[in-house]
Design an enzyme around this catalytic site. Structure first.
Site, PDB file in Angstrom:
ATOM      1  N   ASN A  58       0.526   7.147  10.281  1.00 46.83           N
ATOM      2  CA  ASN A  58       0.841   5.749  10.530  1.00 46.83           C
ATOM      3  C   ASN A  58       1.317   5.557  11.961  1.00 46.83           C
ATOM      4  O   ASN A  58       1.813   6.489  12.594  1.00 46.83           O
ATOM      5  CB  ASN A  58       1.939   5.259   9.572  1.00 46.83           C
TER       6      ASN A  58
ATOM      7  N   LYS B 213      -4.049  -2.268  11.960  1.00 46.53           N
ATOM      8  CA  LYS B 213      -3.203  -1.594  10.971  1.00 46.53           C
ATOM      9  C   LYS B 213      -1.751  -1.563  11.445  1.00 46.53           C
ATOM     10  O   LYS B 213      -0.821  -1.747  10.644  1.00 46.53           O
ATOM     11  CB  LYS B 213      -3.703  -0.166  10.718  1.00 46.53           C
TER      12      LYS B 213
ATOM     13  N   ASN C 148       6.295  -2.746   6.535  1.00 51.16           N
ATOM     14  CA  ASN C 148       7.157  -1.565   6.425  1.00 51.16           C
ATOM     15  C   ASN C 148       8.631  -1.848   6.706  1.00 51.16           C
ATOM     16  O   ASN C 148       9.492  -1.557   5.867  1.00 51.16           O
ATOM     17  CB  ASN C 148       6.631  -0.440   7.314  1.00 51.16           C
TER      18      ASN C 148
ATOM     19  N   ASN D 278       6.260  -4.862  -1.755  1.00 47.50           N
ATOM     20  CA  ASN D 278       5.398  -5.460  -0.727  1.00 47.50           C
ATOM     21  C   ASN D 278       5.108  -6.939  -0.945  1.00 47.50           C
ATOM     22  O   ASN D 278       5.070  -7.727  -0.010  1.00 47.50           O
ATOM     23  CB  ASN D 278       4.066  -4.703  -0.652  1.00 47.50           C
TER      24      ASN D 278
ATOM     25  N   GLU E  52       8.781   6.513  10.254  1.00 46.11           N
ATOM     26  CA  GLU E  52       7.896   6.474  11.414  1.00 46.11           C
ATOM     27  C   GLU E  52       8.124   5.229  12.272  1.00 46.11           C
ATOM     28  O   GLU E  52       7.271   4.827  13.047  1.00 46.11           O
ATOM     29  CB  GLU E  52       6.434   6.534  10.947  1.00 46.11           C
TER      30      GLU E  52
END
Length: 333
Positions: A131, A215, A223, A233, A297
């Protein structure tokens, strides 16, 4: 057409690494190809453990109609887990690898490359599957300038139940493309064909960077907000988040333009809405990481927008704020 890419190494024993390892190894029915897994913990295993290793895999249930990347809390698949032999990669496998797929968290990519760089064949195709963005600048410094470095973006869902047990939780697709170095047309076709045989649908893109940005934009919204608010979500589509989402995406379009990438705010808004809707009951990867006390991340997602904003003298207050908030979540006891 060049000779087939017979030697493949998958790096990473997480959910996505085991998912790709399984599907790639299963198409090797004739035994001519060799697919092996390079795991971070294999140096701790005895020779007997290395030689007798196995993993459990649960295939995607075709009669399950929910979207890809299903909520890992669903345990409906456990009854159909099957055990398969696991072949761990040795130095000789790295030496002869024609394809190396790094299925790792973005912050582990550079360290993983450092450990094996001297053993990688300069003609090997190195694929980064993670990611976020920002790892390429680190990786190109570690490999020969002609090394073909690609990226793979996937929407398949997978969940690792135990260290060597993985479930395929949702069908998706994968997009690949070249980031650095050179790749021949025959290599491109062969790679796409072999990955498609393993885990379809795989598409090769000449402009993969735009795909990365699309993306990234979705990840920059779903996120951090789901992690900070501890929500599924689908709740992203609640009206109370619309102003924040618009601010995030407006900053991203401005930064992308400075990077010569054209993104339309209306397109990004629609994409975020659709992804949140399609994965409404899912727990995002960043939320899962924060709940489990793992590193996220975020530095390669909203943090990447923050750093590019600084480089181009573009203010990114909302992305910067979420980047710092998620870092603070990690810092909490």
């Amino acid at each position: 057409m060049t000779a087939e890419l017979d030697n493949i190494v998958v790096v990473g024993q997480g959910a996505m690494g085991l998912l790709w390892y399984h599907h790639l190894s299963q198409v090797n029915a004739n035994g001519k190809k060799k697919v092996s897994l390079l795991a971070s913990n294999q140096a701790l295993l005895s020779k007997e453990q290395l030689n007798s290793a196995s993993y459990q895999f649960t295939r995607y249930q075709q009669d399950h109609t929910e979207g890809s990347q299903l909520n890992p809390q669903h345990k409906y698949q456990q009854k159909s887990q099957i055990s398969y032999p696991l072949i761990y990669s040795q130095t000789a496998d790295i030496n002869c690898a024609e394809v190396i797929i790094l299925c790792l968290k973005s912050f582990h990519i550079a360290d993983a490359i450092k450990k094996i760089a001297k053993d990688i064949n300069p003609h090997c195709l190195v694929i980064l599957a993670h990611n976020g963005m920002g790892t390429l600048a680190e990786v190109v410094k570690l490999l020969p300038h002609q090394q073909a470095i690609l990226t793979m973006l996937t929407t398949h869902g997978s969940y690792r139940d135990t260290p060597l047990s993985v479930s395929h939780t949702g069908l998706g697709q994968s997009d690949i493309g070249l980031l650095a170095g050179e790749i021949s047309l025959s290599q491109e076709q062969q790679l796409t064909s072999q990955l498609n045989c393993a885990l379809p649908q795989v598409n090769f893109h000449q402009d993969i960077v735009t795909k990365q940005w699309l993306k990234l934009a979705i990840n920059c919204v779903i996120n951090p907000i789901t992690a900070i608010k501890n929500i599924d979500n689908g709740e992203i589509n609640n009206e109370k988040y619309s102003e924040q989402i618009n601010s995030l995406l407006t900053e991203i379009t401005a930064v992308s333009q400075a990077e010569s990438i054209t993104l339309l705010l209306s397109d990004l808004q629609l994409m975020v809405h659709k992804v949140a809707q399609a994965t409404a009951k899912n727990c995002s990867s960043m939320r899962s990481d924060t709940l489990a006390g793992r590193s996220t991340e975020i530095d390669y997602i909203n943090g990447y927008i923050h750093r590019l904003g600084q480089q181009h003298n573009i203010a990114t207050p909302e992305n910067t704020r979420l980047w710092q908030q998620v870092l603070n979540l990690k810092a909490k006891p």
